[in-house]
Motif scaffolding. Structure first.
Motif, PDB file in Angstrom:
ATOM      1  N   LEU A  65      -6.465  -9.527  -0.789  1.00 34.04           N
ATOM      2  CA  LEU A  65      -6.663  -8.845   0.296  1.00 34.04           C
ATOM      3  C   LEU A  65      -5.976 -10.443   0.325  1.00 34.04           C
ATOM      4  O   LEU A  65      -6.401 -11.227   1.935  1.00 34.04           O
ATOM      5  CB  LEU A  65      -7.820  -8.857   0.845  1.00 34.04           C
ATOM      6  CG  LEU A  65      -8.180  -7.242  -0.153  1.00 34.04           C
ATOM      7  CD1 LEU A  65      -9.857  -6.854   0.969  1.00 34.04           C
ATOM      8  CD2 LEU A  65      -7.957  -6.187  -0.034  1.00 34.04           C
ATOM      9  N   HIS A  97      -9.595 -12.026  -1.491  1.00 34.60           N
ATOM     10  CA  HIS A  97      -8.200 -12.806  -0.142  1.00 34.60           C
ATOM     11  C   HIS A  97      -7.888 -13.469  -1.108  1.00 34.60           C
ATOM     12  O   HIS A  97      -8.192 -14.113  -2.821  1.00 34.60           O
ATOM     13  CB  HIS A  97      -9.330 -13.383   0.196  1.00 34.60           C
ATOM     14  CG  HIS A  97      -9.499 -13.482   1.220  1.00 34.60           C
ATOM     15  ND1 HIS A  97      -9.186 -12.427   2.808  1.00 34.60           N
ATOM     16  CD2 HIS A  97     -11.307 -12.883   1.673  1.00 34.60           C
ATOM     17  CE1 HIS A  97     -10.421 -12.343   3.539  1.00 34.60           C
ATOM     18  NE2 HIS A  97     -11.418 -12.602   2.911  1.00 34.60           N
ATOM     19  N   THR A 102       0.429  -1.492  -0.092  1.00 37.82           N
ATOM     20  CA  THR A 102       0.106   0.235  -0.067  1.00 37.82           C
ATOM     21  C   THR A 102       0.689   1.146   0.245  1.00 37.82           C
ATOM     22  O   THR A 102       1.904   0.971   0.187  1.00 37.82           O
ATOM     23  CB  THR A 102      -0.960   0.281   0.855  1.00 37.82           C
ATOM     24  OG1 THR A 102       0.037   0.077   2.406  1.00 37.82           O
ATOM     25  CG2 THR A 102      -1.934  -1.121   1.296  1.00 37.82           C
ATOM     26  N   CYS A 104      -8.903  -9.314   8.106  1.00 42.63           N
ATOM     27  CA  CYS A 104     -10.247  -9.083   7.857  1.00 42.63           C
ATOM     28  C   CYS A 104     -10.826  -8.053   8.640  1.00 42.63           C
ATOM     29  O   CYS A 104     -12.147  -7.433   7.702  1.00 42.63           O
ATOM     30  CB  CYS A 104     -11.326  -9.186   6.549  1.00 42.63           C
ATOM     31  SG  CYS A 104     -12.177  -9.209   5.289  1.00 42.63           S
ATOM     32  N   GLY A 112     -13.063  -7.357  -1.698  1.00 42.67           N
ATOM     33  CA  GLY A 112     -12.614  -6.932  -1.968  1.00 42.67           C
ATOM     34  C   GLY A 112     -14.184  -5.481  -2.470  1.00 42.67           C
ATOM     35  O   GLY A 112     -14.246  -4.708  -2.056  1.00 42.67           O
ATOM     36  N   SER A 117      -9.814  -5.093  -6.319  1.00 43.35           N
ATOM     37  CA  SER A 117      -9.751  -5.587  -5.313  1.00 43.35           C
ATOM     38  C   SER A 117     -10.133  -7.670  -6.013  1.00 43.35           C
ATOM     39  O   SER A 117     -11.686  -7.136  -6.099  1.00 43.35           O
ATOM     40  CB  SER A 117      -9.761  -5.559  -3.937  1.00 43.35           C
ATOM     41  OG  SER A 117      -9.159  -6.375  -3.297  1.00 43.35           O
ATOM     42  N   LEU A 168     -14.937  -4.670   1.090  1.00 44.51           N
ATOM     43  CA  LEU A 168     -13.688  -3.582   1.007  1.00 44.51           C
ATOM     44  C   LEU A 168     -15.296  -2.768   0.491  1.00 44.51           C
ATOM     45  O   LEU A 168     -15.584  -1.475   1.350  1.00 44.51           O
ATOM     46  CB  LEU A 168     -12.827  -3.558   0.602  1.00 44.51           C
ATOM     47  CG  LEU A 168     -12.205  -1.945   0.687  1.00 44.51           C
ATOM     48  CD1 LEU A 168     -11.885  -2.283   2.186  1.00 44.51           C
ATOM     49  CD2 LEU A 168     -10.755  -2.538  -0.091  1.00 44.51           C
ATOM     50  N   ASN A 228      -4.299  -6.800  -6.253  1.00 46.45           N
ATOM     51  CA  ASN A 228      -4.492  -6.376  -6.072  1.00 46.45           C
ATOM     52  C   ASN A 228      -4.920  -7.197  -4.574  1.00 46.45           C
ATOM     53  O   ASN A 228      -6.257  -6.718  -3.648  1.00 46.45           O
ATOM     54  CB  ASN A 228      -5.211  -4.423  -5.673  1.00 46.45           C
ATOM     55  CG  ASN A 228      -4.180  -3.727  -5.784  1.00 46.45           C
ATOM     56  OD1 ASN A 228      -3.376  -3.616  -5.898  1.00 46.45           O
ATOM     57  ND2 ASN A 228      -5.375  -3.375  -6.974  1.00 46.45           N
ATOM     58  N   LEU A 244      -3.930  -6.595   3.957  1.00 47.68           N
ATOM     59  CA  LEU A 244      -4.570  -6.319   5.048  1.00 47.68           C
ATOM     60  C   LEU A 244      -3.856  -5.773   5.926  1.00 47.68           C
ATOM     61  O   LEU A 244      -4.740  -4.992   6.836  1.00 47.68           O
ATOM     62  CB  LEU A 244      -5.520  -8.004   5.589  1.00 47.68           C
ATOM     63  CG  LEU A 244      -6.572  -8.834   4.651  1.00 47.68           C
ATOM     64  CD1 LEU A 244      -6.792  -9.453   5.378  1.00 47.68           C
ATOM     65  CD2 LEU A 244      -7.621  -7.311   4.175  1.00 47.68           C
ATOM     66  N   LEU A 279      -3.968   0.517  -2.532  1.00 46.51           N
ATOM     67  CA  LEU A 279      -3.386  -1.138  -2.650  1.00 46.51           C
ATOM     68  C   LEU A 279      -2.968  -1.137  -3.676  1.00 46.51           C
ATOM     69  O   LEU A 279      -3.280  -0.031  -5.365  1.00 46.51           O
ATOM     70  CB  LEU A 279      -5.133  -1.504  -3.336  1.00 46.51           C
ATOM     71  CG  LEU A 279      -6.109  -1.059  -1.547  1.00 46.51           C
ATOM     72  CD1 LEU A 279      -7.274  -2.305  -2.832  1.00 46.51           C
ATOM     73  CD2 LEU A 279      -5.700  -1.570  -0.431  1.00 46.51           C
TER      74      LEU A 279
END
Length: 296
Positions: A59, A96, A37, A117, A143, A93, A146, A57, A64, A50
């Motif tokens: 996570l 995961h 980041t 997360c 994503g 994103s 988010l 991107n 995270l 990100l």
């Protein structure tokens, strides 16, 4: 006073820390790994980007943890007024990192990934400043979670949103927590059961995002919202954000009781009275950005 000086120091240190990261990514990329980041902050606006487009991107646990630190650092300091989360590359994103979710990683690691997360998503809603997502591309699974967790979302008309976990045998149960609170239940269930993406315009229609703009106007429109937030009183916004989250989890009568008490508390704040005086005197308010009270 001591807290304010400390917060200012944190802000300066964070800006200084980010300068070499940006320099390294441009000049020394052949030897130094890209930061997951990138953070910049000026005029009350913190930009968190990100920065792992090669892995869409994802996570990952490291991403995270980096995101959590970027959001949490100096969150209570007066100089921070709004956070904008964006991403490099065509994917906001992809969720995961599935390589972290294989059996070889073990249950303990899997638990750590999802707990971290959850910390990030709840932190976004709990920090005292608004968090804005600036989306230009694909947001899937975590994503999309988010995106749904942010207070405001500005997206380009080419962006899409999906929860495709069901198609790889991993139902998007944690993304469903945020998405199910952002869109109507039937819309959430279709997304979760089919994994099919929805367009930015459909996401706007269903309440997943706040605004759809052409790609060339994304930065301008997002910064305009952030700058407008910066012109308001920080403690008033913080009180309002916390109260909104609290009353949304309550029944109608309890929500009104909570909100009514907070309105009275807001009136007792220095900036609450300053705003009313400014309106009566037909002038712009001069905010103290302090949570002090004028009366009990």
């Amino acid at each position: 006073m001591a807290r304010r000086l400390l917060c200012r120091s944190v802000g300066v240190l964070q800006l200084r820390r980010d300068v070499p990261l940006l320099f390294a990514s441009r000049c020394c990329s052949h030897t130094e790994p890209e930061p997951l980041t990138v953070t910049r902050q000026s005029n009350g606006i913190r930009r968190i980007i990100l920065n792992n487009p090669k892995k869409r991107n994802a996570l990952s646990l490291s991403m995270l943890e980096s995101l959590r630190e970027n959001i949490r650092t100096g969150a209570d300091c007066d100089h921070l007024r709004v956070i904008i989360i964006s991403a490099t590359g065509p994917v906001f994103s992809s969720g995961h990192d599935l390589k972290e979710l294989t059996s070889s990683q073990g249950r303990e690691h899997h638990t750590k990934v999802f707990n971290t997360c959850t910390e990030v998503m709840t932190l976004i809603q709990d920090v005292p400043v608004p968090v804005v997502a600036m989306v230009n591309g694909v947001a899937t699974a975590a994503g999309c979670q988010l995106v749904a967790s942010c207070d405001i979302v500005v997206a380009t008309d080419k962006s899409t949103f999906a929860t495709p976990g069901v198609n790889v045998g991993l139902f998007c149960s944690t993304p469903a927590v945020a998405i199910g609170r952002a869109v109507p239940r039937k819309v959430a269930m279709e997304m979760l059961f089919t994994g099919s993406p929805i367009s930015a315009h459909d996401a706007l229609l269903h309440g997943l995002i706040s605004k759809v703009v052409p790609e060339e106007r994304l930065e301008e429109e997002t910064l305009a919202i952030a700058q407008r937030i910066c012109r308001t009183s920080r403690p008033v916004v913080a009180l309002g954000k916390a109260t909104f989250q609290r009353q949304m989890a309550q029944g109608r009568d309890a929500a009104y009781a909570t909100a009514s008490k907070v309105m009275v508390d807001n009136l007792a704040m220095r900036d609450g009275q300053e705003g009313i005086r400014a309106f009566i005197e037909k002038r712009r308010p001069v905010w103290s950005h302090e949570a002090g009270k004028t009366h009990d």
